[in-house]
Enzyme design. Structure first.
Site, PDB file in Angstrom:
ATOM      1  N   HIS A 143       0.827  -1.212   0.000  1.00  0.00           N
ATOM      2  CA  HIS A 143       0.000   0.000   0.000  1.00  0.00           C
ATOM      3  C   HIS A 143       0.863   1.265   0.000  1.00  0.00           C
ATOM      4  O   HIS A 143       1.848   1.340   0.722  1.00  0.00           O
ATOM      5  CB  HIS A 143      -0.908   0.007   1.228  1.00  0.00           C
ATOM      6  CG  HIS A 143      -2.068  -0.927   1.101  1.00  0.00           C
ATOM      7  ND1 HIS A 143      -3.199  -0.839   1.870  1.00  0.00           N
ATOM      8  CD2 HIS A 143      -2.279  -1.968   0.262  1.00  0.00           C
ATOM      9  CE1 HIS A 143      -4.056  -1.784   1.519  1.00  0.00           C
ATOM     10  NE2 HIS A 143      -3.505  -2.493   0.562  1.00  0.00           N
ATOM     11  N   TYR A 164      -9.870   4.851   7.045  1.00  0.00           N
ATOM     12  CA  TYR A 164     -10.067   5.215   8.451  1.00  0.00           C
ATOM     13  C   TYR A 164     -11.198   6.244   8.460  1.00  0.00           C
ATOM     14  O   TYR A 164     -11.047   7.334   7.918  1.00  0.00           O
ATOM     15  CB  TYR A 164      -8.790   5.825   9.041  1.00  0.00           C
ATOM     16  CG  TYR A 164      -7.642   4.846   9.215  1.00  0.00           C
ATOM     17  CD1 TYR A 164      -6.813   4.491   8.149  1.00  0.00           C
ATOM     18  CD2 TYR A 164      -7.373   4.276  10.462  1.00  0.00           C
ATOM     19  CE1 TYR A 164      -5.760   3.599   8.325  1.00  0.00           C
ATOM     20  CE2 TYR A 164      -6.313   3.387  10.647  1.00  0.00           C
ATOM     21  CZ  TYR A 164      -5.514   3.051   9.569  1.00  0.00           C
ATOM     22  OH  TYR A 164      -4.469   2.171   9.745  1.00  0.00           O
ATOM     23  N   PRO A 173      -4.883  -0.221  18.933  1.00  0.00           N
ATOM     24  CA  PRO A 173      -4.589  -0.639  17.560  1.00  0.00           C
ATOM     25  C   PRO A 173      -4.769   0.436  16.493  1.00  0.00           C
ATOM     26  O   PRO A 173      -4.558   0.161  15.312  1.00  0.00           O
ATOM     27  CB  PRO A 173      -5.599  -1.778  17.325  1.00  0.00           C
ATOM     28  CG  PRO A 173      -6.734  -1.448  18.236  1.00  0.00           C
ATOM     29  CD  PRO A 173      -6.137  -0.785  19.442  1.00  0.00           C
ATOM     30  N   LYS A 226       0.570  -0.536  15.449  1.00  0.00           N
ATOM     31  CA  LYS A 226       2.001  -0.606  15.788  1.00  0.00           C
ATOM     32  C   LYS A 226       2.388  -1.886  16.541  1.00  0.00           C
ATOM     33  O   LYS A 226       3.575  -2.203  16.650  1.00  0.00           O
ATOM     34  CB  LYS A 226       2.417   0.613  16.629  1.00  0.00           C
ATOM     35  CG  LYS A 226       2.327   1.935  15.895  1.00  0.00           C
ATOM     36  CD  LYS A 226       3.311   1.999  14.749  1.00  0.00           C
ATOM     37  CE  LYS A 226       3.157   3.229  13.905  1.00  0.00           C
ATOM     38  NZ  LYS A 226       3.279   2.977  12.466  1.00  0.00           N
ATOM     39  N   TYR A 284       3.212   6.924  10.690  1.00  0.00           N
ATOM     40  CA  TYR A 284       2.401   5.790  10.227  1.00  0.00           C
ATOM     41  C   TYR A 284       3.286   4.703   9.609  1.00  0.00           C
ATOM     42  O   TYR A 284       3.093   3.511   9.860  1.00  0.00           O
ATOM     43  CB  TYR A 284       1.359   6.283   9.219  1.00  0.00           C
ATOM     44  CG  TYR A 284       0.332   5.238   8.855  1.00  0.00           C
ATOM     45  CD1 TYR A 284      -0.742   4.955   9.695  1.00  0.00           C
ATOM     46  CD2 TYR A 284       0.438   4.519   7.660  1.00  0.00           C
ATOM     47  CE1 TYR A 284      -1.678   3.991   9.375  1.00  0.00           C
ATOM     48  CE2 TYR A 284      -0.493   3.547   7.326  1.00  0.00           C
ATOM     49  CZ  TYR A 284      -1.547   3.287   8.187  1.00  0.00           C
ATOM     50  OH  TYR A 284      -2.471   2.328   7.860  1.00  0.00           O
TER      51      TYR A 284
HETATM   52  C1  PHB Z   1      -5.865  -4.652  10.352  1.00  0.00           C
HETATM   53  O1  PHB Z   1      -5.871  -4.835   9.123  1.00  0.00           O
HETATM   54  O2  PHB Z   1      -6.183  -5.536  11.145  1.00  0.00           O
HETATM   55  C2  PHB Z   1      -5.517  -3.293  10.877  1.00  0.00           C
HETATM   56  C3  PHB Z   1      -5.019  -2.341   9.998  1.00  0.00           C
HETATM   57  C4  PHB Z   1      -4.714  -1.074  10.473  1.00  0.00           C
HETATM   58  C5  PHB Z   1      -4.913  -0.761  11.792  1.00  0.00           C
HETATM   59  C6  PHB Z   1      -5.389  -1.735  12.682  1.00  0.00           C
HETATM   60  C7  PHB Z   1      -5.696  -2.991  12.216  1.00  0.00           C
HETATM   61  O3  PHB Z   1      -4.651   0.507  12.234  1.00  0.00           O
END
Ligand code: PHB
Ligand code: APR
Length: 396
Positions: A76, A204, A294, A298, A390
């Site tokens: 990505h 997000y 989460p 990280k 990030y």
């Molecule tokens: C996930 O794909 O499980 C995932 C991705 C990004 C995050 C948290 C979990 O910030």
């Protein structure tokens, strides 16, 4: 009573941290045994997060563990911040030069176990009642009950990689560690669903109804999360409510295709750091030493970074006789641990609709987080800073 066997290192826990520590130490010729409380089937099936920073992938490549990852991971270059139904792309690769990789944690664990099998590593599953003693002596002893009977190992160091609920941290006398904790006032309901992701990149979603994250595991499997009040149980969120909420938070322009839910989970959001990450001949790594909420994914990356540093410290101590190596491990890791905590805390505040008993305080918190979010959307400097955190560049 079982005979005591001598080994170089006992690793407690066969999650990503413990399995990677074991792999790296064995490659340096050290004799390692891993003790894991759960069954192999349980460890292999556990679905967790799935976002790997470039630096994490580099560590796995260097360790010869990235064959499948390089073939199968989704690469990505950006993410979407969707604020009240309006999409804003954050092109983190353009801003930092680094991509991230989407590859489930259980695939990382599967690859580590495959390497352990190929190497003939000594991993004991279903090891109950693990007990550590003599941690400040030159030769700690670790005992456990296994399906094959009781076992005992005299070692030169213990790697505590047994997660937040593990035994390693609790084996140290009161007052040695300082533990910093914050319980965030919300939880995530997570689901793995057999349906194509809504977008090629992670979304997000910030909205009045709460945060939602639309992630993925493959072109046909989605991983989605919803902000829910603390105390929600997985069975409280029906499939209908899940897809309805996700769609409302996402906005109508991105129509979702509901699919069968394969797995559901509830995660309480908390921040924890244990200082120092070492006591005597015990070193802590991964969730045993720190937990992040989460929001910024990280946790796995920190576990891998710890494992690499822990293995280096043990090799320096055990093979090269460097006197300060174990203390140095903790000093070396903590600045990065705190950077990850700071960003995880900031994104948690930024993304979630404030919760709390006082509506005025929640309204203020909501205005403040929206002002901070607006900076990320408007200012190239703020966007670059977000991107550097990030992708993990801010720590390395
Ligand atoms: C996930 O794909 O499980 C995932 C991705 C990004 C995050 C948290 C979990 O910030
Ligand atoms: N004895 C032996 N093993 C134990 C014990 C114990 N008393 N307690 C826990 N364990 C095992 C768990 O069953 C688990 O397999 O330790 C392992 C710890 O693994 P993880 O929880 O996966 O932790 P870690 O390897 O540090 O990886 C961190 O996992 O929780 C996610 O978000 C987190 O992605 C991050 C990653």
């Amino acid at each position: 009573m079982s005979a005591v066997r001598d080994v170089d290192v006992v690793v407690v826990g066969a999650g990503p941290a413990g399995l990677l520590v074991s792999h790296l130490l064995r490659r340096q010729g050290l004799d390692v045994v891993v003790l894991e409380r759960r069954s192999r089937a349980h460890v292999e099936a556990r679905v967790r997060a799935g976002l790997l920073e470039n630096g994490t992938v580099e560590v796995l490549r260097k360790a010869g563990l990235a064959g499948r990852l390089d073939a199968d991971a989704l690469v990505h270059d950006g993410l979407e911040l969707r604020v009240d139904g309006v999409a804003h792309r954050l092109p983190f690769r353009e801003l930092t030069g680094q991509p991230v990789f989407v590859y489930g944690q259980q695939l990382v664990v599967r690859d580590l176990l495959a390497a352990a099998d190929a190497d003939g590593a000594d991993v004991r599953f279903e090891a109950a009642d693990v007990q550590l003693s003599g941690l400040t002596s030159p030769a700690p002893v670790v005992r456990a009950s296994t399906p094959q009977g009781p076992v005992a190992f005299r070692c030169r160091a213990v790697a505590g990689c047994d997660g937040y609920h593990g035994v390693a941290r609790r084996s140290v006398p009161e007052g040695v560690f300082r533990t910093f904790t914050r319980e965030h006032p919300y939880s995530w309901f997570g689901a793995l669903a057999h349906t194509p992701p809504v977008s090629e990149e992670l979304v997000y979603t910030i909205s009045e109804r709460g945060f939602a994250l639309l992630s993925m595991r493959s072109p046909s499997v989605s991983r989605v999360y919803l902000q829910v009040p603390r105390g929600t149980r997985p069975q409280d969120v029906s499939d209908e409510r899940l897809w309805g909420e996700l769609q409302q938070r996402l906005g109508e322009e991105a129509p979702l295709t509901p699919g069968p839910v394969l797995e559901r989970v509830l995660v309480d959001l908390r921040s924890v750091v244990v200082e120092p990450m070492q006591h005597g001949r015990l070193l802590l790594a991964g969730d045993a030493a720190h937990i992040v909420p989460p929001s910024a994914a990280k946790g796995l990356n920190m576990a891998v970074e710890d494992a690499e540093a822990l293995a280096e410290a043990l090799v320096a101590d055990l093979r090269d006789g460097e006197p300060e190596a174990l203390e140095t491990y903790s000093r070396r890791r903590l600045p990065g641990v705190w950077q990850a905590q700071a960003f995880s805390d900031a994104t948690t505040t930024l993304f979630h609709t404030p919760a709390g008993p006082d509506p005025d305080a929640a309204a203020l918190a909501d205005r403040l987080r929206r002002a901070a979010l607006q900076r990320v959307l408007d200012s190239p400097t703020a966007a670059r800073d977000f991107a550097e955190h990030y992708v993990g560049l801010a720590r390395r």
